[in-house]
Write a protein that holds these residues in place. Structure first.
Motif, PDB file in Angstrom:
ATOM      1  N   LEU A  40      23.637  60.729   4.251  1.00  0.00           N
ATOM      2  CA  LEU A  40      25.094  60.598   4.274  1.00  0.00           C
ATOM      3  C   LEU A  40      25.706  61.224   3.036  1.00  0.00           C
ATOM      4  O   LEU A  40      26.808  61.774   3.089  1.00  0.00           O
ATOM      5  N   SER A  41      24.998  61.125   1.914  1.00  0.00           N
ATOM      6  CA  SER A  41      25.437  61.788   0.687  1.00  0.00           C
ATOM      7  C   SER A  41      24.272  61.884  -0.294  1.00  0.00           C
ATOM      8  O   SER A  41      23.337  61.079  -0.241  1.00  0.00           O
ATOM      9  N   THR A  42      24.331  62.895  -1.132  1.00  0.00           N
ATOM     10  CA  THR A  42      23.371  63.027  -2.235  1.00  0.00           C
ATOM     11  C   THR A  42      24.135  63.483  -3.460  1.00  0.00           C
ATOM     12  O   THR A  42      25.185  64.130  -3.348  1.00  0.00           O
ATOM     13  N   ALA A  43      23.628  63.112  -4.613  1.00  0.00           N
ATOM     14  CA  ALA A  43      24.297  63.488  -5.854  1.00  0.00           C
ATOM     15  C   ALA A  43      23.268  63.827  -6.925  1.00  0.00           C
ATOM     16  O   ALA A  43      22.253  63.146  -7.061  1.00  0.00           O
ATOM     17  N   LYS A  44      23.537  64.904  -7.622  1.00  0.00           N
ATOM     18  CA  LYS A  44      22.742  65.270  -8.802  1.00  0.00           C
ATOM     19  C   LYS A  44      23.726  65.707  -9.867  1.00  0.00           C
ATOM     20  O   LYS A  44      24.501  66.646  -9.655  1.00  0.00           O
ATOM     21  N   LYS A  45      23.697  65.002 -10.972  1.00  0.00           N
ATOM     22  CA  LYS A  45      24.659  65.281 -12.034  1.00  0.00           C
ATOM     23  C   LYS A  45      23.925  65.313 -13.372  1.00  0.00           C
ATOM     24  O   LYS A  45      23.091  64.441 -13.649  1.00  0.00           O
ATOM     25  N   VAL A  46      24.221  66.319 -14.175  1.00  0.00           N
ATOM     26  CA  VAL A  46      23.612  66.437 -15.505  1.00  0.00           C
ATOM     27  C   VAL A  46      24.731  66.413 -16.536  1.00  0.00           C
ATOM     28  O   VAL A  46      25.625  67.266 -16.521  1.00  0.00           O
ATOM     29  N   ASP A  47      24.705  65.414 -17.415  1.00  0.00           N
ATOM     30  CA  ASP A  47      25.701  65.290 -18.480  1.00  0.00           C
ATOM     31  C   ASP A  47      25.055  65.585 -19.827  1.00  0.00           C
ATOM     32  O   ASP A  47      23.847  65.442 -20.003  1.00  0.00           O
ATOM     33  N   GLU A  48      25.892  65.969 -20.754  1.00  0.00           N
ATOM     34  CA  GLU A  48      25.410  66.228 -22.114  1.00  0.00           C
ATOM     35  C   GLU A  48      24.851  64.946 -22.724  1.00  0.00           C
ATOM     36  O   GLU A  48      25.218  63.836 -22.293  1.00  0.00           O
ATOM     37  N   PRO A  49      23.966  65.085 -23.719  1.00  0.00           N
ATOM     38  CA  PRO A  49      23.380  63.885 -24.342  1.00  0.00           C
ATOM     39  C   PRO A  49      24.447  62.965 -24.925  1.00  0.00           C
ATOM     40  O   PRO A  49      25.500  63.434 -25.386  1.00  0.00           O
ATOM     41  N   LYS A  50      24.171  61.670 -24.878  1.00  0.00           N
ATOM     42  CA  LYS A  50      25.065  60.714 -25.521  1.00  0.00           C
ATOM     43  C   LYS A  50      24.960  60.879 -27.029  1.00  0.00           C
ATOM     44  O   LYS A  50      23.977  61.433 -27.545  1.00  0.00           O
ATOM     45  N   ALA A  51      25.953  60.384 -27.739  1.00  0.00           N
ATOM     46  CA  ALA A  51      25.973  60.509 -29.200  1.00  0.00           C
ATOM     47  C   ALA A  51      24.690  59.919 -29.788  1.00  0.00           C
ATOM     48  O   ALA A  51      24.311  58.800 -29.461  1.00  0.00           O
ATOM     49  N   GLY A  52      24.036  60.717 -30.629  1.00  0.00           N
ATOM     50  CA  GLY A  52      22.811  60.257 -31.278  1.00  0.00           C
ATOM     51  C   GLY A  52      21.560  60.408 -30.440  1.00  0.00           C
ATOM     52  O   GLY A  52      20.462  60.071 -30.878  1.00  0.00           O
ATOM     53  N   LYS A  53      21.686  60.921 -29.209  1.00  0.00           N
ATOM     54  CA  LYS A  53      20.532  61.110 -28.321  1.00  0.00           C
ATOM     55  C   LYS A  53      20.255  62.595 -28.159  1.00  0.00           C
ATOM     56  O   LYS A  53      21.125  63.437 -28.336  1.00  0.00           O
ATOM     57  N   ARG A  54      19.017  62.917 -27.785  1.00  0.00           N
ATOM     58  CA  ARG A  54      18.628  64.316 -27.613  1.00  0.00           C
ATOM     59  C   ARG A  54      18.592  64.739 -26.138  1.00  0.00           C
ATOM     60  O   ARG A  54      18.897  65.876 -25.815  1.00  0.00           O
TER      61      ARG A  54
END
Length: 194
Positions: free
Chosen positions: A91-105
């Motif tokens: 019915l739906s699929t999602a793939k999302k890539v966000d930049e690292p959170k503050a202090g994370k790599r």
């Protein structure tokens, strides 16, 4: 001790009717016939594998009737089984890539899917049950492993969503079976005491 022992051989003869009925009696036979939706072929193949695995792990279902046995209405009835052709739809699929959170790599990878599963009776193709499932995962991922982690996460969310859908399907099958008994009770006329 010096006592001799004689080997004892016992032969059990089964009637032809008993020999024809395997241990699957009472289960539901299933065959996955379609996986539909706007997803890559690899994801469709993975979904089919996960669906077949989930159904096979349930005590109510089997896809093994034995060698050279056709899943016809007659052969299923002779085994005391019901047969279902199973279809799954994305019915739906999602793939999302966000930049690292503050202090994370690592980047933030989100994978999600929502699916539905349908079972149609063999041979009349009448819809017998359906179920839906939905799952999402978010993980911090090294960019170099993004594709591999996305595949692993898709396998996990698919497994979770399929498990939910099959849970609903099993419940609906159980309720439908009980409903037959309730319907026959409703047909009886009850007299109200005066």
């Amino acid at each position: 001790f010096g006592l001799g022992c004689a080997a004892i051989t016992t032969t059990f003869l089964l009637s032809p009717a008993a020999a024809a009925k395997p241990a699957t009696t009472g289960k539901h036979y299933f065959k996955v016939v379609a996986v539909e939706g706007d997803v890559a072929e690899a994801t469709r193949t993975l979904a089919r594998q996960r669906l077949e695995q989930e159904l096979s792990n349930r005590e109510q279902f089997t896809n093994d009737l034995g060698a050279d046995v056709e899943a016809s209405a007659e052969s299923l009835k002779s085994r005391g089984m019901r047969g279902f052709e199973i279809s799954m739809r994305f019915l739906s699929t999602a793939k999302k890539v966000d930049e690292p959170k503050a202090g994370k790599r690592g980047k933030q990878l989100t994978i999600g899917t929502r699916i539905s599963v349908f079972g149609s009776e063999i041979p009349n193709k009448r819809l017998a049950f359906s179920g839906e499932g939905e799952s999402t995962q978010i993980a911090e991922v090294d960019e170099r492993r993004l594709d591999k982690e996305a595949q692993l996460m898709m396998s996990e969310v698919l497994g979770d969503a399929i498990r939910q859908a099959v849970d609903q399907a099993v419940l609906k099958l159980s309720v439908a079976k009980l409903g037959g008994g309730d319907a026959s009770l409703k047909k009886r006329k009850t007299k109200t005491p005066r």
